[in-house]
Design a protein around this motif. Sequence first.
Motif, short mmCIF file in Angstrom:
data_model
loop_
_atom_site.label_atom_id
_atom_site.label_comp_id
_atom_site.label_asym_id
_atom_site.label_seq_id
_atom_site.Cartn_x
_atom_site.Cartn_y
_atom_site.Cartn_z
N ARG A 284 0.86 -1.20 0.00
CA ARG A 284 0.00 0.00 0.00
C ARG A 284 0.89 1.24 0.00
NH1 ARG A 284 -3.18 1.72 3.83
NH2 ARG A 284 -2.51 0.47 5.60
N ILE B 82 3.30 4.31 -0.17
CA ILE B 82 4.67 4.50 -0.67
C ILE B 82 5.31 3.13 -0.94
CG2 ILE B 82 6.97 5.28 -0.01
CD1 ILE B 82 5.61 7.56 1.58
N SER C 208 0.69 -6.27 7.08
CA SER C 208 0.25 -6.73 8.40
C SER C 208 -1.20 -7.19 8.41
CB SER C 208 0.49 -5.67 9.48
OG SER C 208 -0.17 -4.48 9.17
N ARG C 209 -2.13 -6.33 7.94
CA ARG C 209 -3.56 -6.68 8.07
C ARG C 209 -4.30 -6.76 6.77
NH1 ARG C 209 -3.17 -2.17 12.03
NH2 ARG C 209 -3.21 -1.25 9.98
N ASP C 210 -3.87 -5.96 5.78
CA ASP C 210 -4.69 -5.79 4.58
C ASP C 210 -4.33 -6.83 3.51
OD1 ASP C 210 -6.17 -4.91 2.46
OD2 ASP C 210 -5.68 -2.79 2.73
N ASN D 15 10.07 0.12 5.23
CA ASN D 15 9.09 1.15 4.86
C ASN D 15 7.87 1.18 5.77
OD1 ASN D 15 7.42 2.90 2.86
ND2 ASN D 15 6.24 0.99 3.07
N TYR E 146 6.10 9.68 16.77
CA TYR E 146 6.48 9.46 15.36
C TYR E 146 7.81 10.16 15.05
CZ TYR E 146 5.70 9.42 10.24
OH TYR E 146 5.79 9.23 8.88
N GLY F 107 8.66 14.11 2.50
CA GLY F 107 7.79 15.15 3.08
C GLY F 107 6.37 14.59 3.12
N ILE G 195 3.38 12.96 1.39
CA ILE G 195 3.14 12.17 0.19
C ILE G 195 1.68 11.72 0.19
CG2 ILE G 195 3.91 10.14 -1.13
CD1 ILE G 195 6.18 12.24 -0.63
N THR H 200 -0.79 9.55 0.37
CA THR H 200 -1.20 8.18 0.69
C THR H 200 -2.27 8.30 1.78
OG1 THR H 200 0.28 7.86 2.58
CG2 THR H 200 1.20 7.40 0.39
#
Length: 246
Positions: A16, A18, A38-40, A89, A154, A185, A187, A189
């Motif tokens: 998914r 980037i 992980s989940r999707d 990522n 984060y 920067g 992006i 998503t």
Amino acid sequence: MGEIKGQVALVTGGTRGIGLAISERLVERGVKVAAGYSRDAEAAKRLVDAHPEADITLHQGNIGRAEDCERVIGEVIEQHGRLDILVNNAGINIDKTVRKMSPEDWDQVVRVNLSGAFYLSRAVLNHMTERKHGRIINISSVIGLTGNVGQANYAAAKSGLFGLTMSLALETAKKGVTVNSVAPGFIETEMVTAMPEKALEKVIAQIPVGRLGRGDEVARVVEFLADPDSSYITGEVYGINGGLYM
Ligand SMILES: NC(=O)c1ccc[n+]([C@@H]2O[C@H](COP(=O)([O-])OP(=O)(O)OC[C@H]3O[C@@H](n4cnc5c(N)ncnc54)[C@H](OP(=O)(O)O)[C@@H]3O)[C@@H](O)[C@H]2O)c1
């Protein structure tokens, strides 16, 4: 020197946003992609279905758990026979001011965004140094350079990736392994489009290029760093932010 075609890359969160753009760019270059998620599971299946000609494998696991990371690295090496490129990522955010942030909010974000990169790098290191070749690329963030209101966990995790990158780069410099970070920067998503509209408008107004970035604009830098010929670049941070931070 060497060809990227035929090499094997593990891209965490490679199905998914980037990570998807990175997976697809590497597939275009003839790289065999092992995409972590992980989940999707639906998104993961979509990546494979969109590239029937490519040698893509899927690896489910929570990178916030060391044992999952070790299992995934083992799976990739077993299924593809080698692992040349690790793109750390996958990431999450749980945004709250420090006053409202619980220790669990802190731990979860640090574990996924920072410890995950450590667990995976640690698990693949012997394999890469024995083969005297490896590329580790950590997807950090401009927020790791600037900090941000509501993103202490984060920002700390993304800054931490710079320290991990430089230290690991020094430890592996003589062994054919390079370790670099990329600091995107804003992006386009789900991580960013989930922001409240007003906040997003404010962010865009601050970007000199005047728009959000695209996943493929990050992917081209990752592809460059992953190339066997990028052998004299290590311990670096590459900003991709439309001029937001310079
Ligand atoms: N978007 C931006 O503006 C931006 C800017 C700077 C840096 N970044 C960084 O770039 C990376 C990708 O961001 P994005 O915007 O593409 O995010 P995204 O669209 O939310 O995708 C996140 C990806 O990470 C995976 N993931 C999340 N938690 C995981 C876990 N515990 N274990 C394994 N995989 C996990 C997700 O897998 P599932 O789909 O299975 O849940 C998904 O594939 C992140 O590290 C982010 O911090 C993003």
